[in-house]
Write an enzyme that holds these catalytic residues in place. Structure first.
Site, PDB file in Angstrom:
ATOM      1  N   ARG A 116      -3.635   3.557  87.710  1.00  0.00           N
ATOM      2  CA  ARG A 116      -2.318   3.171  87.174  1.00  0.00           C
ATOM      3  C   ARG A 116      -2.512   1.847  86.443  1.00  0.00           C
ATOM      4  O   ARG A 116      -2.943   0.853  87.043  1.00  0.00           O
ATOM      5  CB  ARG A 116      -1.288   3.006  88.293  1.00  0.00           C
ATOM      6  N   CYS A 278      12.531  10.244  89.031  1.00  0.00           N
ATOM      7  CA  CYS A 278      11.163  10.028  89.499  1.00  0.00           C
ATOM      8  C   CYS A 278      11.115   9.088  90.699  1.00  0.00           C
ATOM      9  O   CYS A 278      10.173   9.143  91.479  1.00  0.00           O
ATOM     10  CB  CYS A 278      10.294   9.499  88.362  1.00  0.00           C
TER      11      CYS A 278
HETATM   12  N1   CP Z   1       7.625   7.959  90.728  1.00  0.00           N
HETATM   13  C1   CP Z   1       6.602   7.132  90.952  1.00  0.00           C
HETATM   14  O1   CP Z   1       5.590   7.144  90.268  1.00  0.00           O
HETATM   15  O2   CP Z   1       6.798   6.280  91.992  1.00  0.00           O
HETATM   16  P1   CP Z   1       5.826   5.087  92.414  1.00  0.00           P
HETATM   17  O3   CP Z   1       5.948   4.011  91.376  1.00  0.00           O
HETATM   18  O4   CP Z   1       6.356   4.657  93.765  1.00  0.00           O
HETATM   19  O5   CP Z   1       4.425   5.599  92.492  1.00  0.00           O
HETATM   20  N1  NVA Z   2       9.508   4.136  84.055  1.00  0.00           N
HETATM   21  C1  NVA Z   2       9.190   3.612  85.369  1.00  0.00           C
HETATM   22  C2  NVA Z   2       8.616   4.676  86.230  1.00  0.00           C
HETATM   23  C3  NVA Z   2       8.250   4.251  87.626  1.00  0.00           C
HETATM   24  C4  NVA Z   2       7.668   5.365  88.430  1.00  0.00           C
HETATM   25  C5  NVA Z   2       8.209   2.465  85.230  1.00  0.00           C
HETATM   26  O1  NVA Z   2       7.258   2.582  84.441  1.00  0.00           O
HETATM   27  O2  NVA Z   2       8.388   1.450  85.887  1.00  0.00           O
END
Ligand code: CP
Ligand code: NVA
Length: 328
Positions: A116, A278
């Site tokens: 990530r 999400c």
């Molecule tokens: N939806 C999602 O990706 O949640 P997190 O940021 O908790 O991983």
């Molecule tokens: N759009 C949000 C999604 C989190 C899962 C972000 O990038 O913070």
């Protein structure tokens, strides 16, 4: 074997991509296979235990996470793999070691990497130096693992995806981009309502429209959330301010004021329509409490489905068995 960046971006029916960096790198068939595999893993969890005995999954999270981090770790354990959570501040990458060197070193020691991070281009460059699968655990531009769980949840709740209408209300962000790409692959009609200046990326929309033209789907951009929600089978929203955009919070709160999923908005959707998010959610901002806790909401199933879709992605990429035949 030297890594080939092209394999991440050009999917062919006979040659599934080595990495999972964007939804659009998959063919419609591969995308459907991953959803089918995820659903089978959920229905028969015991059949996949120890499917990759002794394997290793490295995870690097440059941004916070609850669902993605835990689902990857739990999925790896389910498959018999050892998850290695590598804190970026404890890696040499944080002291300036080039990512491409880290990529080559990790490729000699683990079987897959979930990352990530901020830059999609940075992730794709990293993956191009890896000889093992790399999975996008969210970037500023894409969240492909989320989109798999989203469409799996719609399919298991209301049935086949093709021809269904999916409304997205809010920011044209990473989650929206992957959702648009996924809906296009699945032959859905996605209608995206955003304020001016917060539309999804033009190139992503154009490519998704091209793809939708081959699957019977469509991608429409509108301004009024009601125009998106009317007749929808599923209504989706995400936060107004994503991770890394905190300085824009005040301006975004102004811009998104009318982009709230309320019971009144849900009443425009089809009977039996589902609400998805999400997560994490901000009740009273992008969604009202009565919706996220109401009869439409499938957000907890959607969150659980992150586990099964993560497990399917890891399994398919590491074993090459996208149909799930080998562990049966
Ligand atoms: N939806 C999602 O990706 O949640 P997190 O940021 O908790 O991983
Ligand atoms: N759009 C949000 C999604 C989190 C899962 C972000 O990038 O913070």
């Amino acid at each position: 074997m030297p890594a080939d960046a092209d394999s991440a971006t050009h999917a062919a029916e006979s040659d599934p991509p080595r990495h999972y960096l964007t939804v659009s790198a998959l063919s419609p068939e591969d995308f459907a296979r991953l959803i089918s595999l995820s659903r089978r893993m959920k229905e028969e969890p015991g059949a996949w235990r120890q499917a990759i005995p002794g394997g290793r999954l490295a995870m690097i999270f440059d941004k916070p996470s609850t669902r993605t981090r835990v689902s990857f770790e739990a999925a790896a354990v389910n498959l018999g793999m050892h998850p290695l959570m590598l804190r970026p501040d404890e890696l040499q990458i944080g002291r300036g070691e080039p990512p491409q060197d880290t990529a080559r070193v990790l490729s000699r020691m683990v079987d897959a990497i979930a990352w990530r991070t901020y830059s999609q281009a940075g992730l794709e460059s990293f993956a191009s130096h890896c000889t093992i699968p790399v999975i996008n655990a969210l970037t500023d531009e894409h969240h492909p693992c989320q989109a798999l769980a989203d469409l799996m949840t719609i399919e298991e709740t209301i049935g086949s995806l093709a021809g269904r209408r999916l409304a997205y209300v809010g920011d044209g962000n990473n989650v929206a981009h992957s959702l648009i790409e996924a809906a296009a692959l699945a032959g859905m009609h996605v209608v995206v309502a955003t304020p001016e200046g917060y539309e999804p990326d033009t190139a992503i929309v154009a490519a998704a429209r091209e793809r939708a033209a081959t699957t019977g789907g469509s991608v429409e951009l509108v301004r009024d959330p009601a125009d998106a929600a009317r007749g929808a089978d599923a209504v989706y929203t995400d936060v107004w301010t994503s991770m890394g955009e905190e300085k824009e919070r005040a301006a975004r709160e102004q811009a998104f004021r009318g982009y709230v999923v309320t019971p009144a908005l849900m009443s425009l959707a089809r009977p039996g329509a589902v609400f998805l998010h999400c997560l994490p959610a901000h009740r009273g901002e992008e969604v009202e409490e009565a919706v996220i806790e109401g009869p439409w909401s499938r957000v907890w199933d959607e969150a659980e489905n992150r586990l099964w879709t993560e497990q399917a992605v890891i399994y398919a990429l590491v074993t090459g068995d996208w149909r799930g035949d080998q562990s049966r």
